[in-house]
Design an enzyme around this catalytic site. Structure first.
Site, PDB file in Angstrom:
ATOM      1  N   ASP A 223      -0.047   7.388   8.165  1.00  0.00           N
ATOM      2  CA  ASP A 223       0.591   7.226   6.864  1.00  0.00           C
ATOM      3  C   ASP A 223      -0.071   8.291   6.002  1.00  0.00           C
ATOM      4  O   ASP A 223      -1.233   8.152   5.622  1.00  0.00           O
ATOM      5  CB  ASP A 223       0.353   5.834   6.279  1.00  0.00           C
ATOM      6  CG  ASP A 223       1.125   5.654   4.974  1.00  0.00           C
ATOM      7  OD1 ASP A 223       1.205   6.627   4.198  1.00  0.00           O
ATOM      8  OD2 ASP A 223       1.657   4.562   4.741  1.00  0.00           O
ATOM      9  N   HIS A 224       0.663   9.371   5.723  1.00  0.00           N
ATOM     10  CA  HIS A 224      -0.021  10.530   5.142  1.00  0.00           C
ATOM     11  C   HIS A 224      -0.587  10.226   3.748  1.00  0.00           C
ATOM     12  O   HIS A 224      -1.449  10.947   3.270  1.00  0.00           O
ATOM     13  CB  HIS A 224       0.865  11.779   5.147  1.00  0.00           C
ATOM     14  CG  HIS A 224       2.022  11.710   4.220  1.00  0.00           C
ATOM     15  ND1 HIS A 224       3.210  11.136   4.573  1.00  0.00           N
ATOM     16  CD2 HIS A 224       2.181  12.150   2.957  1.00  0.00           C
ATOM     17  CE1 HIS A 224       4.040  11.222   3.566  1.00  0.00           C
ATOM     18  NE2 HIS A 224       3.447  11.829   2.562  1.00  0.00           N
TER      19      HIS A 224
ATOM     20  N   HIS B 279       3.881   3.320   2.392  1.00  0.00           N
ATOM     21  CA  HIS B 279       3.007   4.061   1.477  1.00  0.00           C
ATOM     22  C   HIS B 279       2.508   3.202   0.309  1.00  0.00           C
ATOM     23  O   HIS B 279       1.314   3.149   0.026  1.00  0.00           O
ATOM     24  CB  HIS B 279       3.730   5.290   0.918  1.00  0.00           C
ATOM     25  CG  HIS B 279       4.305   6.183   1.970  1.00  0.00           C
ATOM     26  ND1 HIS B 279       3.613   6.523   3.105  1.00  0.00           N
ATOM     27  CD2 HIS B 279       5.496   6.818   2.062  1.00  0.00           C
ATOM     28  CE1 HIS B 279       4.362   7.317   3.847  1.00  0.00           C
ATOM     29  NE2 HIS B 279       5.509   7.508   3.246  1.00  0.00           N
TER      30      HIS B 279
END
Ligand code: NAD
Length: 484
Positions: free
Chosen positions: A177-178, A240
């Protein structure tokens, strides 16, 4: 301030989907930056594996073009570019067939860290995992990186986890999950757990509410088909925004160690109350001037998918009871702005009287643009004329504080890929975390699907539908402005 770059051990990284959009825009430019910073040993190897028939030289040319597009010119010194391109290999492979696998095996050197980035559609995760084992390419030390979307509900996420678990142990799986790779997000943990100032106040006694906003100016772009099957809840909130909420809400882990951190995040997800239908707002952008509507963008006049989502979330535990978290995300909003705002309560008693006004401390953690943190504090307005209070920001913009030239202010992807090579899973989602997030999300989606309501319309360039503002107004709160 000059930062230290600690090189990683030499590695072989294979990128399935090495010619795809994500590889071109994020993964390869990120690896280049790490190479240029001296973090990547020159004996490392990056193998692009994708469907196209390309020679190694053609692949290098493609990657060179991607670097020119996504790296600023002043950071493309020819020796760095040539050095990086020389690490590249290419294999034309069929993820669901036999082509390319023995060639890929030949590229694996047993004495290097071996990692495989699955930058392909999730339907290919299983076939790739299977073939890596069938062909003796993967073993117990192999690491795999998988991309979002990780399922579209609890059932599909479970199946995906089961598929991967047939071939890999949880300690080998890095679910990206950047958002977790962003400098500010990690700084949030440093701020909370590295200082004595904040943690004593970090609870419902002192925090009135928390706002998490991820606003985008872009529409669904070329991803219309995918997005219309997904929507803001699946595309942004379940992953996110949920991860950001977890980092804000979690208890201090006993150490900064993967399972200690992920255990605490999991406890937060499990403490989330179901969201009541009246406490969420779904929106869809309309057309304005030359900007087409959502319905036009996804070529589906009947679509009920939301391009905007706002909701009130309660974390039912000792620390947060009574302090709501408001989440908001959407496309075609006024500005590109991602931030977390921790809004503290009023001072219990104002000694300055009514005219001093109401002042609140707000800690703002900006994820983009301009990563940094600001603490709003109240001071006296300078000059004569009595005690008038004003709010001023104590600003810490990382690029300013650390020096704009500091190459170690890294992009999320490059940091995360380096963490994979280091074998550090702290900033990656564990399987049970992802499943718990879906278990919370599914009933919310089911509840609106069963009522079959259209999302509220909102104008491009606005802050979302009016009903989103109402969500806070009725509790005498206000969203922070989305500003250009
Ligand atoms: P893309 O369509 O641009 O690229 C797909 C890649 O997969 C290509 O390299 C293609 O050659 C390869 N491929 C497809 N079928 C194959 C097969 N049968 N055998 C071997 N290779 C095959 O996709 P993308 O946008 O790069 O996305 C890749 C993954 O990352 C997807 O799961 C996507 O959801 C996820 N993701 C993408 C983004 C993004 O910004 N692009 C962001 C987050 C997550």
């Amino acid at each position: 301030m000059v930062s230290r770059v600690i090189p990683v051990d030499p590695f072989d990284l294979t990128i399935f989907g090495g010619t795809g959009d994500l590889a071109r825009r994020k993964i390869l430019p990120g690896l280049y930056r790490r190479f240029r910073a001296g973090q990547m040993p020159e004996t490392s190897q990056i193998v692009g594996a994708a469907r196209s028939d390309l020679t190694e030289d053609q692949y290098r040319d493609e990657v060179h073009e991607a670097l020119k597009e996504f790296i600023s010119k002043d950071k493309l010194e020819s020796n760095a570019v040539d050095g990086f391109l020389s690490l590249l290999r290419y294999v034309s492979i069929d993820a669901t067939g036999d082509k390319g696998w023995s060639e890929l095996k030949e590229h694996q050197r047993g004495d290097h860290i071996s990692a495989f980035y699955f930058s392909v559609a999730p339907s290919l995760f299983g076939p790739i995992a299977e073939r890596l084992h069938e062909h003796g390419i993967a073993d117990a030390s192999t690491r795999i990186v998988v991309e979002k979307p990780f399922g579209r509900d609890l059932e599909t996420a479970r199946k995906l986890n089961q598929t991967l678990a047939q071939h890999f142990d949880e300690t080998q799986i890095y679910r990206i999950d950047h958002y977790l790779g962003k400098e500010t997000v990690q700084n949030l943990m440093a701020l909370r757990f590295g200082n004595v100032l904040f943690e004593p106040l970090w609870n419902s006694q002192y925090v009135d509410h928390i706002q998490i906003t991820v606003a985008e100016t872009v529409g669904v772009g070329g991803r219309g088909g995918y997005y219309d099957r997904s929507g803001a809840m699946r595309d942004m909130v379940q992953n996110h925004l949920m991860q950001l909420l977890c980092l804000i809400a979690m208890e201090p882990p006993s150490q900064f160690e993967p399972d200690a951190v992920r255990d605490e995040k999991l406890k937060v997800i499990r403490a989330l109350d179901p969201v009541k239908p009246e406490e969420l707002v779904r929106g869809q952008y309309t057309a304005k001037g030359k900007t087409p509507s959502y319905l036009h963008d996804v070529e589906n006049e009947d679509s009920r998918t939301e391009s905007f989502m706002a909701m009130k979330v309660n974390v039912s535990n000792w620390r947060w009871a009574g302090t709501p978290f408001y989440l908001r995300t959407g496309k075609r909003l006024r500005a590109r702005q991602s931030e977390i705002a921790v809004v503290f309560k009023d001072a219990p008693h104002s000694i300055f009287g009514e005219e001093a006004g109401r002042h609140r401390n707000i800690l703002t953690i900006r994820l983009q643009p301009n990563e940094g943190m600001t603490l709003g504090v109240t001071i006296k307005e300078p000059g004569p004329g009595g005690m008038r209070l004003i709010d001023v920001p104590l600003d810490m913009t990382f690029a300013d504080a650390l020096g704009a030239e500091n190459d170690n202010v890294t992009d999320a992807y490059e940091r995360l890929v380096m963490d994979v090579i280091r074998g550090n899973q702290t900033l990656f989602m564990r399987g049970d975390e992802v499943e718990a997030a879906w278990a919370w999300t599914d009933p919310i989606i089911e509840s609106w699907e069963s009522r079959d309501r259209r999302p509220y319309p909102y104008e491009p360039g606005s802050s979302g539908p009016e009903e989103s503002a109402m969500l806070l107004h009725r509790e005498e709160r206000r969203w922070r402005e989305i500003r250009e």
